[in-house]
Design a protein around this motif. Structure first.
Motif, mmCIF file in Angstrom:
data_model
loop_
_atom_site.group_PDB
_atom_site.id
_atom_site.type_symbol
_atom_site.label_atom_id
_atom_site.label_comp_id
_atom_site.label_asym_id
_atom_site.label_seq_id
_atom_site.Cartn_x
_atom_site.Cartn_y
_atom_site.Cartn_z
ATOM 1 N N ALA A 83 17.849 69.777 52.102
ATOM 2 C CA ALA A 83 16.544 70.401 52.037
ATOM 3 C C ALA A 83 16.657 71.456 53.407
ATOM 4 C CB ALA A 83 15.505 70.113 52.664
ATOM 5 N N ARG A 84 16.861 71.114 54.904
ATOM 6 C CA ARG A 84 16.824 71.814 55.816
ATOM 7 C C ARG A 84 18.248 73.192 55.888
ATOM 8 N NH1 ARG A 84 16.149 67.133 58.749
ATOM 9 N NH2 ARG A 84 14.215 66.463 59.563
ATOM 10 N N ARG A 85 19.487 72.395 54.977
ATOM 11 C CA ARG A 85 20.796 73.528 54.920
ATOM 12 C C ARG A 85 19.972 74.385 54.147
ATOM 13 N NH1 ARG A 85 24.082 70.004 53.345
ATOM 14 N NH2 ARG A 85 24.723 69.649 55.424
ATOM 15 N N ILE A 86 19.069 74.197 53.019
ATOM 16 C CA ILE A 86 18.630 75.417 51.604
ATOM 17 C C ILE A 86 18.097 76.188 52.678
ATOM 18 C CG2 ILE A 86 17.500 75.425 50.385
ATOM 19 C CD1 ILE A 86 18.492 72.577 48.992
ATOM 20 N N PHE A 87 16.974 75.655 53.585
ATOM 21 C CA PHE A 87 16.048 76.360 53.953
ATOM 22 C C PHE A 87 16.960 77.639 54.800
ATOM 23 C CE2 PHE A 87 13.674 77.469 58.385
ATOM 24 C CZ PHE A 87 13.006 77.932 57.931
ATOM 25 N N ARG A 88 17.573 77.209 55.869
ATOM 26 C CA ARG A 88 18.670 77.666 56.472
ATOM 27 C C ARG A 88 19.218 78.881 56.105
ATOM 28 N NH1 ARG A 88 19.466 72.839 59.344
ATOM 29 N NH2 ARG A 88 21.393 72.342 59.184
ATOM 30 N N VAL A 89 20.042 78.346 54.960
ATOM 31 C CA VAL A 89 20.652 79.784 53.931
ATOM 32 C C VAL A 89 19.841 80.716 53.650
ATOM 33 C CG1 VAL A 89 22.385 79.810 52.223
ATOM 34 C CG2 VAL A 89 22.890 77.999 54.019
ATOM 35 N N ALA A 90 18.416 79.799 53.251
ATOM 36 C CA ALA A 90 17.621 80.612 52.353
ATOM 37 C C ALA A 90 17.162 82.005 53.250
ATOM 38 C CB ALA A 90 16.387 80.634 52.090
ATOM 39 N N LEU A 91 16.501 81.220 54.731
ATOM 40 C CA LEU A 91 16.006 82.263 55.944
ATOM 41 C C LEU A 91 17.335 83.869 56.358
ATOM 42 C CD1 LEU A 91 14.074 82.894 58.029
ATOM 43 C CD2 LEU A 91 15.388 80.783 59.536
ATOM 44 N N CYS A 92 18.485 83.042 55.977
ATOM 45 C CA CYS A 92 19.321 83.967 56.593
ATOM 46 C C CYS A 92 19.748 85.155 55.607
ATOM 47 C CB CYS A 92 20.560 83.069 57.207
ATOM 48 S SG CYS A 92 21.281 82.226 58.716
ATOM 49 N N LEU A 93 19.746 84.719 54.322
ATOM 50 C CA LEU A 93 19.443 85.752 53.525
ATOM 51 C C LEU A 93 18.379 86.621 53.288
ATOM 52 C CD1 LEU A 93 20.962 86.664 50.922
ATOM 53 C CD2 LEU A 93 19.838 84.381 49.688
ATOM 54 N N LEU A 94 17.880 86.106 53.539
ATOM 55 C CA LEU A 94 15.796 86.795 53.394
ATOM 56 C C LEU A 94 15.831 87.526 54.002
ATOM 57 C CD1 LEU A 94 13.906 84.147 51.767
ATOM 58 C CD2 LEU A 94 14.398 86.471 50.723
ATOM 59 N N SER A 95 16.286 86.798 55.504
ATOM 60 C CA SER A 95 16.215 88.167 56.755
ATOM 61 C C SER A 95 17.584 89.034 56.981
ATOM 62 C CB SER A 95 16.243 86.875 58.224
ATOM 63 O OG SER A 95 15.589 86.075 58.082
ATOM 64 N N THR A 96 18.013 88.838 55.993
ATOM 65 C CA THR A 96 19.505 90.057 56.465
ATOM 66 C C THR A 96 18.451 90.940 55.172
ATOM 67 O OG1 THR A 96 21.491 88.369 56.831
ATOM 68 C CG2 THR A 96 22.023 90.239 55.609
ATOM 69 N N LEU A 97 18.077 91.057 54.007
ATOM 70 C CA LEU A 97 17.745 91.612 52.988
ATOM 71 C C LEU A 97 17.009 92.056 53.601
ATOM 72 C CD1 LEU A 97 17.931 88.977 49.580
ATOM 73 C CD2 LEU A 97 19.691 91.059 49.836
ATOM 74 N N GLY A 98 15.584 91.552 54.222
ATOM 75 C CA GLY A 98 14.499 92.991 54.599
ATOM 76 C C GLY A 98 15.246 93.749 55.858
ATOM 77 N N LEU A 99 16.136 93.084 56.819
ATOM 78 C CA LEU A 99 17.069 93.952 57.704
ATOM 79 C C LEU A 99 17.645 94.707 56.979
ATOM 80 C CD1 LEU A 99 16.876 94.391 60.814
ATOM 81 C CD2 LEU A 99 19.592 93.401 60.517
ATOM 82 N N ILE A 100 18.217 95.158 56.029
ATOM 83 C CA ILE A 100 19.134 95.494 55.448
ATOM 84 C C ILE A 100 17.808 96.388 54.800
ATOM 85 C CG2 ILE A 100 20.057 97.089 53.446
ATOM 86 C CD1 ILE A 100 21.777 94.305 53.368
ATOM 87 N N ALA A 101 16.702 96.080 54.611
ATOM 88 C CA ALA A 101 15.414 96.933 54.024
ATOM 89 C C ALA A 101 14.689 98.037 54.380
ATOM 90 C CB ALA A 101 14.195 96.565 52.048
#
Length: 212
Positions: A83-101
């Motif tokens: 569950a923590r691994r899923i969260f870390r991957v999701a956080l990296c993905l969303l943060s990257t998308l947010g940074l690009i935007a």
């Protein structure tokens, strides 16, 4: 009714109640804002917001719900590490998308202002751009919390977003309006960015407090 069902029902009740409060506060917030920046300022404000919402939707649409379901599924299997691994991957993905935007909005702010039909909206685009990164990162935290059947952090952060506009956006709109209507609208939009930062800080502190 099982304890899990009661927890879900209680969480949904909290989210619904807070959602109603947020809608009321959001509607009332626009009244003093219109007094401070006038019709022209509100027009500038409204020209910026659709682009912000579009980029935000593209960056995070549906992902918090997906995170919540995956976390809930892994916890049901008594696998908190995954569950923590899923969260870390999701956080990296969303943060990257947010940074690009965010970078897209900052770099393209002159073009976006021209496309909106009012070049004076550029400061507004620049002011609200960082909020894209902040909201995307917060979406990962919300999904992680909701996956644990804990809706209160999401509800509280939403309340912070709405109530914070009154105490941060309105004063900044007033200060900005002293330099001109355009800066009044930009001040209100900057206030939204700061409010999102406060809501994200709350979620981060809560995450580390309850990390175990």
């Amino acid at each position: 009714m099982s304890s899990t069902q009661k927890s879900i029902l209680s969480g949904m009740t909290v989210l619904s109640a807070v959602g109603l409060i947020c809608k009321i506060v959001g509607a009332l917030y626009r009244i003093p804002l219109a007094w401070l920046i006038g019709d022209e300022g509100m027009g500038t404000y409204q020209l910026v917001f659709p682009t912000y919402n579009m980029l935000l939707t593209i960056s995070s649409a549906g992902l918090p719900v997906a995170i919540s379901r995956m976390v809930s599924f892994t916890l049901a299997r008594d696998d908190p590490r995954n569950a923590r691994r899923i969260f870390r991957v999701a956080l990296c993905l969303l943060s990257t998308l947010g940074l690009i935007a965010t970078l897209l909005m900052l770099v393209m702010s002159p073009t976006l202002a021209l496309r909106s039909g009012d070049p004076s909206t550029q400061p507004g685009f620049v002011a609200i751009a960082p909020a894209l990164l902040l909201v995307c990162a917060m979406s990962a935290l919300r999904g992680f919390m909701q996956g644990q059947q804990n809706m209160v952090p999401t509800a509280t952060s939403q309340l912070i977003e709405q109530v914070g506009k009154v105490f941060i956006s309105l004063p900044l709109a007033y200060l900005g309006s002293q330099r001109g209507i355009v800066y009044g609208a930009a001040g209100a939009l900057m206030g939204i960015t700061l409010v999102e930062a406060v809501a994200l800080l709350y979620m981060v502190l809560l995450y580390f407090r309850r990390r175990s």
